[in-house]
Write a protein that holds these residues in place. Sequence first.
Motif, PDB file in Angstrom:
ATOM      1  N   PRO A  37       0.278  -1.238   0.237  1.00 53.25           N
ATOM      2  CA  PRO A  37       0.081   0.076  -0.122  1.00 53.25           C
ATOM      3  C   PRO A  37       1.025   1.419  -0.388  1.00 53.25           C
ATOM      4  O   PRO A  37       1.984   1.206   0.969  1.00 53.25           O
ATOM      5  N   GLY A  38       0.210   2.278  -0.547  1.00 55.43           N
ATOM      6  CA  GLY A  38       0.958   4.047  -0.596  1.00 55.43           C
ATOM      7  C   GLY A  38       0.622   4.177   0.037  1.00 55.43           C
ATOM      8  O   GLY A  38      -0.184   3.840   1.600  1.00 55.43           O
ATOM      9  N   VAL A  39       1.141   5.702   0.565  1.00 54.45           N
ATOM     10  CA  VAL A  39       1.020   6.843   1.431  1.00 54.45           C
ATOM     11  C   VAL A  39      -0.759   6.812   1.859  1.00 54.45           C
ATOM     12  O   VAL A  39      -1.419   7.154   2.951  1.00 54.45           O
ATOM     13  N   ASP A  40      -1.389   7.006   0.371  1.00 62.03           N
ATOM     14  CA  ASP A  40      -2.771   7.131   0.984  1.00 62.03           C
ATOM     15  C   ASP A  40      -3.594   5.521   0.819  1.00 62.03           C
ATOM     16  O   ASP A  40      -4.842   5.786   0.797  1.00 62.03           O
ATOM     17  N   GLY A  41      -3.455   4.868   1.139  1.00 63.65           N
ATOM     18  CA  GLY A  41      -3.613   3.197   1.287  1.00 63.65           C
ATOM     19  C   GLY A  41      -3.281   2.505   0.121  1.00 63.65           C
ATOM     20  O   GLY A  41      -4.554   1.240  -0.237  1.00 63.65           O
ATOM     21  N   THR A  42      -3.468   2.897  -1.414  1.00 67.22           N
ATOM     22  CA  THR A  42      -3.579   2.613  -2.772  1.00 67.22           C
ATOM     23  C   THR A  42      -2.653   1.199  -2.128  1.00 67.22           C
ATOM     24  O   THR A  42      -1.704   1.600  -2.486  1.00 67.22           O
ATOM     25  N   ILE A  43      -2.991  -0.048  -2.818  1.00 69.49           N
ATOM     26  CA  ILE A  43      -2.094  -0.618  -3.200  1.00 69.49           C
ATOM     27  C   ILE A  43      -1.608  -0.771  -4.395  1.00 69.49           C
ATOM     28  O   ILE A  43      -2.535  -0.916  -5.508  1.00 69.49           O
ATOM     29  N   GLU A  44      -0.216  -0.673  -4.889  1.00 67.28           N
ATOM     30  CA  GLU A  44       0.767  -0.293  -5.516  1.00 67.28           C
ATOM     31  C   GLU A  44       0.957  -1.548  -5.761  1.00 67.28           C
ATOM     32  O   GLU A  44       1.396  -2.424  -5.444  1.00 67.28           O
ATOM     33  N   PRO A  45       1.250  -1.675  -7.376  1.00 65.10           N
ATOM     34  CA  PRO A  45       2.487  -2.702  -7.699  1.00 65.10           C
ATOM     35  C   PRO A  45       3.584  -3.746  -6.932  1.00 65.10           C
ATOM     36  O   PRO A  45       4.385  -2.179  -6.389  1.00 65.10           O
ATOM     37  N   PHE A  81      -0.437   5.635 -15.682  1.00 61.40           N
ATOM     38  CA  PHE A  81       1.558   6.090 -15.701  1.00 61.40           C
ATOM     39  C   PHE A  81       1.833   5.662 -14.932  1.00 61.40           C
ATOM     40  O   PHE A  81       3.386   5.060 -14.453  1.00 61.40           O
ATOM     41  N   CYS A  82       1.906   6.201 -13.220  1.00 61.45           N
ATOM     42  CA  CYS A  82       1.997   5.417 -12.048  1.00 61.45           C
ATOM     43  C   CYS A  82       1.770   3.935 -11.445  1.00 61.45           C
ATOM     44  O   CYS A  82       3.067   3.001 -10.795  1.00 61.45           O
ATOM     45  N   LYS A  83       1.335   3.403 -12.596  1.00 59.38           N
ATOM     46  CA  LYS A  83       1.627   1.548 -12.916  1.00 59.38           C
ATOM     47  C   LYS A  83       2.118   0.638 -13.580  1.00 59.38           C
ATOM     48  O   LYS A  83       2.567  -0.369 -13.662  1.00 59.38           O
TER      49      LYS A  83
END
Lengths: 300, 396, 187, 101
Positions: free
Chosen positions: B214-222, D6-8
């Motif tokens: 998860p990122g700073v805002d809670g979104t899961i990032e790859p 783009f972020c992905k």
Amino acid sequence: MDNKATILNLTEEEFVHPGNRACSGCGLSIVYRIGLKALGKNTVLVVPPSCLTVMQGLYPVASTKIPCVNVTFASTGAAASGVRGAMKALKKDGVNVVAWAGDGGTGDIGIQALSGACERGEDIIYICYDNEAYMNTGIQRSGTTPQGVLTTTTPIRGKLQEKKDIPAIIAAHGIGYVATASAAFPLDLYEKVKKATTLSGPRYIHVHTPCPPGWNFATRYTIKVGKLAVETGLFDLYEIEDGRLTLTGPSKRLLGKKRKPVKEYFDVQGRFKSLDPELVETLQGRIDAKWENYNDQQQQ
Amino acid sequence: MYMIESGNVAAATGVQLARTQVIAAYPITPQTPLTEKLSEFVESGVLDAQYIPVESEHSAMAVCIAASTAGARAFTATSANGLLYMHEQLHWAVGARLPLVMCVANRGVGAPWTVWNDQQDSMSQRDVGWIQLYANDHQQIIDTTIKAFRLAQTVSIPVMVCYDGYLLSHTYMPFDKPDQEKVDAFLPPFTPRHFLDPEDPGNFNTVTLPDIRPGVDGTIEPGYMEIRHNLHQELREAIEVYQEIDREYQEQFGRGGTPLVEEYRCDDADYVAVCIGSLSYQFRDVIDLMREKGAKVGVMGIQMYRPFPDQAIVAALADRKGVIVFEKALSYGNQGPLYGDIKSALYSCEKKPALSNYILGLGGREIKTSQLIDALTEACAGQAAEDAPRWIGLKL
Amino acid sequence: MRKDIIEIRWHGRGGQGAITAAKIVANAAFVSGYKGVVMAPTFGTERRGAPVFTSLKISKQKIYDLSPITTPDMVVVLDHSLLEEVNVVDGLKDDGLVILNGPKPASEYSFAGARVAVADVTSCGVQAGLPPGIVNSGIIGAFSKATGLVELDLLVTAIKDEFVGKKPELNAKAAEITYENTFIGDI
Amino acid sequence: MAPKEFCKMLSRSKPGPGDGGKTGSWRVLRPVIDLEKCIPAKKNKKACFTCWLYCPDSVVSKTVPPSINLEYCKGCGICAEECPAGAIEMVDESSFIVEDK
């Protein structure tokens, strides 16, 4: 400098978030925190692999509130040139382009790119935090590891060769500003970085950066150890401008004075424990000769 | 406007028309006249760009990577060992998804030293994730260079424009220089959504974990693997994207139409020679001569090698009696790299053509039309249907 | 192998300007209607003073074969001293032509049956006002006179375009003077 | 082709605290400020702040009196070592376990 930096007038604004992955008592953390205060928000960082890469955070969280591009180990000086090139091409003025690398990334694998950038007169600030070994990979010797130091690749006798003098090599390029600083003297560091931001062309600041696990001392002594390096006359704080070397602050105050024996500095760190007394004497002799030279120049 | 200039100057002119903003390069034969020309363009004010004369190819790519991350259109060029010295940076540039364009004047690699043409340099970089386009003459060099910038920034993947060293780089021939206005309409400025911006500080190319997070805002990032998977997917999609770009270019400039492969007299050909670069043009005379004698032969040049346009290649080759792959590169200890790729693409065909592989022209060894006729005749007679490559012009 | 291609080999020394001369002829030939023009210098390391050669192929059709010329229709020799070092007629076709910068009359040179055209390009250049040793513009005049492939006025225009900022008028004049002083020998 | 997220595509991190987690858990010794000795506390005005200057993790506030963010303080002890008034003591974390609960 118009206003001398003091603890009280130093900005409260922090550019590094707490809770990052730096070791407890990390000298780089102090250097980074104070250095960024001096650079300010309008800065772009270029960082090769180093402890700073880890300290800056693992994706997708960054510990730094300054834009940064991580680049390959050997390319820092060139990458900073590229950022500046883009800024010029895009007509963006007033941004500090700052390369920030460790001693290995600067003086060993990165020296070609740094030398090229200096020769071309690139408008960049290059900050090398010198913790005197490859700490991020687990304490292997580097070109700037001092003689006699135990590392994982000099495990028994200690390093046999002398420390590579990177600031002198960079100064030999004839660039406008070369300075040394220490994590143990944050205000001196702050003023030098601040001064660098007011200049143009290649500017190089070499910062002596104690590392508790790498140098094998207790975390609380980071400042003490850093101060001893300066007070024994081993690591000198200076600026080189127009080819002239001027000792600054704590080192300047040592001129004509008796310095602490370097053995005091060695004794508080585990990494020097295999030094034999003969080598200590040799090393003390080198320091004495260097300071004799400084004192002579001072009298002229 | 027609010009008669070298292939390197054709490339430089394309880079100039693309309004490249940052150029970094290091001299290496036979690429050097390209960057000399660019430095002249910059110094004379023909091109408003920063020219950074770096101290190595590794640094040239570092400059491009950083400049592109900072939001500028960047270009470099190299050959042979210079390209190999960049290898680490090539991976970095594509992992960072930067729309760089690089020209490669193909040259053999040392040791022993050679300055002459073959394609071992770029072929050995086929797996880094860059798009690889090959030009067969000067017109294709300048057109492909312009299209490459458009492609790179459409898919956020860097593009290598390859052309044969000396044979094209140093040879003069006529080509049309497109009008600047039309190029401007075709190629919009580079305006990335994210760049090194103090107002929106991001940390690019940070250490990335094996797993998602998860990122700073809670979104899961790859994680690393998702990022790499997405690169592969979008690289595959680039095949279609480039076809669209080429169609548009053809509408605007009246040239193109062969973005993936370029066929010559293949319509009713039983046997098709396949190769990359100017050799596919040299082959045209061979095909004409053999056709005069009644042989049903054709030649196909590969213009996009990575991503590998396997569907187009299968469509072009599936029903032939034989496919003969001529290569100026070798996957040492195995076979020609293109041969391996074509063989693998044809595996799914019901009626598989007989396949032959020839290695030729390494280190600039002269390729004679008569040799090509002999080899193609031999292969058409079914005498070279084997995996082990045969060598043309070898003097043992 | 294609019959429509005229192959011209240029012999000079590194730095003498054989490439520039061939390029000028290439430009003028293209303008005069030869759509296929391919000019390829010696591939590799060119060193000042060393013998070099440049290939020029011209045709009314597009040319695809970039390989160096092995059986030229004509050879142009920028410096007669090369004759001692290089077999300039190597591979020359049976009815081939040699265009030579040399001080002696055409009858003094013999190339095993090949036709010979000779001009003292070096002197013509000096006569035009160029510094001694500039021969690459003058030789073009000899080429035009000897071959008739490309009109002199087109070549003169191409010379002026190529030598922009480098005495274009004097170089053009050198070609014109050489044209008038080119002598074609009997076979 | 649809515009890409783009972020992905690449690794671009956004700034935020606690990348390394609640690094206060790394601590073995806890810094405790004795307000009787602390210079700004005693003077009741902005002064000294040596602890703030040297803290590697920016967890000491530049306030009167200074306070320490224990969520992230790694317990290095530099503040205690450098305090000119000897006002900071490093206390064994285990002695706080009962208190914290």
